[in-house]
Each structure stands twice: as C-alpha cells, then as structure tokens.
Motif scaffolding. Sequence first.
Motif, PDB file in Angstrom:
ATOM      1  N   GLU A 172       0.834  -1.200   0.000  1.00  0.00           N
ATOM      2  CA  GLU A 172       0.000   0.000   0.000  1.00  0.00           C
ATOM      3  C   GLU A 172       0.871   1.252   0.000  1.00  0.00           C
ATOM      4  O   GLU A 172       0.492   2.293  -0.499  1.00  0.00           O
ATOM      5  CB  GLU A 172      -0.911   0.026   1.234  1.00  0.00           C
ATOM      6  N   LEU A 173       2.046   1.089   0.590  1.00  0.00           N
ATOM      7  CA  LEU A 173       2.927   2.248   0.732  1.00  0.00           C
ATOM      8  C   LEU A 173       3.303   2.822  -0.631  1.00  0.00           C
ATOM      9  O   LEU A 173       3.543   4.024  -0.771  1.00  0.00           O
ATOM     10  CB  LEU A 173       4.182   1.843   1.510  1.00  0.00           C
ATOM     11  N   VAL A 176       1.911   6.073  -2.304  1.00  0.00           N
ATOM     12  CA  VAL A 176       2.382   7.446  -2.163  1.00  0.00           C
ATOM     13  C   VAL A 176       3.006   7.922  -3.469  1.00  0.00           C
ATOM     14  O   VAL A 176       3.052   9.114  -3.734  1.00  0.00           O
ATOM     15  CB  VAL A 176       3.382   7.627  -0.990  1.00  0.00           C
ATOM     16  N   GLY A 180      -0.055   9.758  -4.416  1.00  0.00           N
ATOM     17  CA  GLY A 180       0.728  10.871  -3.895  1.00  0.00           C
ATOM     18  C   GLY A 180       1.284  11.720  -5.030  1.00  0.00           C
ATOM     19  O   GLY A 180       1.247  12.942  -4.982  1.00  0.00           O
TER      20      GLY A 180
END
Lengths: 252, 260
Positions: A172-173, A176, A180
Amino acid sequence: MRSYLDLVSISIRSKMQYRSSFLMLTLSYFLSTFTDFLGIWILMDRFKTIQGWTLPEICLLYGVVQTAFSLAETFARGFDMLSQYIKQGDFDRFLLKPLHPFIQLAAEEVQPMRLGRFFQGLLVLLWGAITLHISLSLSLILFLSIIGTALLFYALFVMQATLAFWTTETLELANVLTYGGLEVSQYPLSIYKFWFRQFFTFIVPLGLTAYYPVYTSLPWMGLISPLIGGLLLFMSYLFFNQGIKRYQSTGS
Amino acid sequence: MISLFMIYFKRLLQYRIAALAGIGTQIFWGVIKVMILEAFYLQSVGKEPISFSQATLFIWFGQAFLQLLPWNIDKEIEREIRQGNVVYYLLRPVPLYVIWFIRALSMRLAPALLRFFPVLLCAFLIGQLPFPSSASQLMVFLFSILLGALVGAAITTLVMISLFRTLSGEGIQRLIPHVTLLFSGLFVPLPLFPDSFQGFLNLQPFRCIIDIPSRIYAGVIPEALWMKHLLFQLGWLFLLMLLGIAMMQKATKKLVIQGG
C-alpha cells in the motif's frame, strides 16, 4: 498489439453489460474526483494565487495530471490483481499462453468507468484553456504531456504491482508514488522543498512530463514528455520480466 | 458490551503491518499538505482566518486521526446483509443497533489508536506540533476527540443501516468517502473555506470529529466557548444515535431474509 486490442475490447464490453450500473459508476467517479478540484478551488479562492500562478493556469496543470492519471488507471487495473494471482498460483495460467504475460495482464481488466475522472479533468482543462485563450502550440504541448504523464503513471502502476513477485502482498505504501504523485503534481513543482523537487524530477519524473512542459510551454519540452513516459514504461516492462524470473508456482 | 468491543478491537489490532504502511502514508501526505499550504501562506497579503502554524495543526490532526472519520464501512457487514446472516444478530439478547454501534466504534478506534501517536510524534519532531498551552486545554481536547470518535461511529452505523435499502448502490458508496473528507476538513481545513460557506459548515455533523478538537488545540476556539462546542458535539451524537435507532427499527421490520 492486435490481440491486445481484441482482449481490451472484450473487457470493456463485459463492463458495459449492465448499462445503468456502468453509467452510475462513471458518474460517481466524475463527482468524487471533482472534490480534488474543490480543494484547489477553495484554497485559490482564499489566497488568489500560488507563486504567481492563477486559477486558470493551475487548471491547465491539474487537467493534464488528472486526465493522464485516469487514462493510466483505466488501463492498468489488471496489474492490481497480480498479487492475488501470485498468491494462489494462478499466474501459471499467464505463462502458458502464447502471448507475453505483460500484455495479458494489461488487457485482463480494463475499467472504463474510471474515465469519469478523465472527463472531470478534461472539463477543468478546457475551462482553463478557454479562459486563457491558449495558443495552438500550447494545446499541442498539453496534449503531448497528457500522453507522457499517462505513460509514466502506467509505469508506476506496473512497478508497484511487480513488487508482488518479491513481497507477495501489494504494498500500500507504494500508493504514495501513484496517488501521492497525483496530488503533488497538481501544484507547480516549484512550491516544494529542494529535495522533494529533485525526487519528482529525476527519480519519479512527473515534473518532466507534466510541470515543465506546462510551465515553460516550450515545444521541445512537450516532445520530451512522451519520450520520458515511454522510457519509464519500458523500464517497468524490464522490471516486470525480472519479476517473472523470480516467480515460483505454489505447486499444488 | 465491553467484551464485545474488545473482541472486535483485538481482531483489528492484528493488522499491524497495514498500520505501519498507513503511518508512512499519512506522514507523507502530511508533509505534502503542509508544503502546499506554506506556499499559499507565503504570499498571503490579507489577514487569514487561521495562521499558518494553526493550519499545520489541522493538517497533522487530520492525518493522525483520519481513521476516526466515517469514510468506509465494514465489508463483512455488507456480506452479512447480502447473504442473510444478519438474522442471527436479531436472535441475540443485545439490540442490533448496539452491536453495530460498538462494532463501528472499535473499527474507528483501533486503527486510529495504532496510528495517531507515530504521526503526531513525527509532526512534533519536525517542529510543527507545539505543546498545548495548558493542561486543561489538553484535557478538553482529549475529551473532544473522544466525542469525535463516537460521532464518527454513529455516522458509520447510519451508513451500515442504510445498506439494508441500497445494497446495490455502489455508485453512492463511492461518493461517501469524498464527501466525508471534504466536510470534515481533511482536504482543506474548514476555516479556510469561503466565508459564505462558514455558516453551513459550522452546523454540519462532520466537523465534530476532527475539526472541533483541532480548533480547541490550536486555540482557534477561546476558552469561554469550549463548553459550547462540547455540547454541540454531544447534541449531534444524540441526534445521530436516535436517528440510527429509528432507522434500524424501520429497516428490521421490513427485513426480508433470503430463505435457504
């Protein structure tokens, strides 16, 4: 290429089977992503400009990034399922067919309802373009940078999914960089801190595909955009092939 | 009731890796949003409703307590309604509303409790989170954010109940998070919205969750008005719960269970 288009059209037709549900979803994507614009509009209404950029100018940048993101998102969703296929050993299926798994995955799941975001971005872009009476050459630059940025976002989606060959889970990171990146590049890159600007120019070159072409409105900048996007997409393809080499079936 | 809460709560605490990724994401968003606001404030000429340092507090509290906002629902509940398993709850001695409210509360609190501290610590370390000016301010803030969590749970429960009617409304469901985030002040702090909207924004329930606690901590609300705002939160909480109970009664009366 031919088979890719055939597969894509099958996927799109399957999504359009339930017409009213499809239209509702498209509309909801249109409205929900419009809140992104509301956020910008609220701030611009209060502060009037950001580093000399006025609202219609910001709209050009916003429109480019949003339409590009939407195009990438619509066609890259098949890669989202990769981690699931790997977990269940279903990826074998892709290796057996006489077509590169990259293309099979790319055509596996196309979600045309996500184009709701595209129309929303296009509307904002057109409003900005009409208000500013932009020249023909700038329109061309905008068009090219939409393509370049879309290719770049596509590459990011592919790389994020490919990590699953190593981690099994989708990270999920990595959102970003995609979501993001979308948020970051809606504003002029020059407002950010130095290290941050460098990152989004040289490592994830969203600045090169979207911000600099719009900011400088130089034709060669516009031409560079799809080249850089294409280059990153090619790199993501190589990365994907590297991932396949790592793949071990579940062996059931 | 407490044991029910603990069961759901513990189940959610299992996902520590997801929480860790969430913390990283939240910090990243916080940093971006602060940079964007800074660029706007740098060239501000007039007097803004809140100062830049106050606005950063809104951003950081928003990122730290994001999970308190009713922006999603338990996928399991959706499945239970679809498959008819929800009927088993009706046989239990505790009213369905209570069970769902507690479930919603634990679903809101567990991830928020896991995430808020590292996010706020990071904000503190980069010097964007000052200490509260008094112990009483801190106490009122904590009380207010707790009320916020309850309001968030009450709204979540309402959405869950509405599933009885609109199971297929995937279009609407997709809109809910965006509306929630907008009116909670997550995209832009509520005081920065156009002045003509402030009247409406100050009355709607979504501001109870993060906006009011942030205003208390940032000193936007003077001490004399703290009580009034806590009562405002309490009032919305009761209203939303009453509405939920009424809707639940109506929905369960009409409930059709798929026989099988």
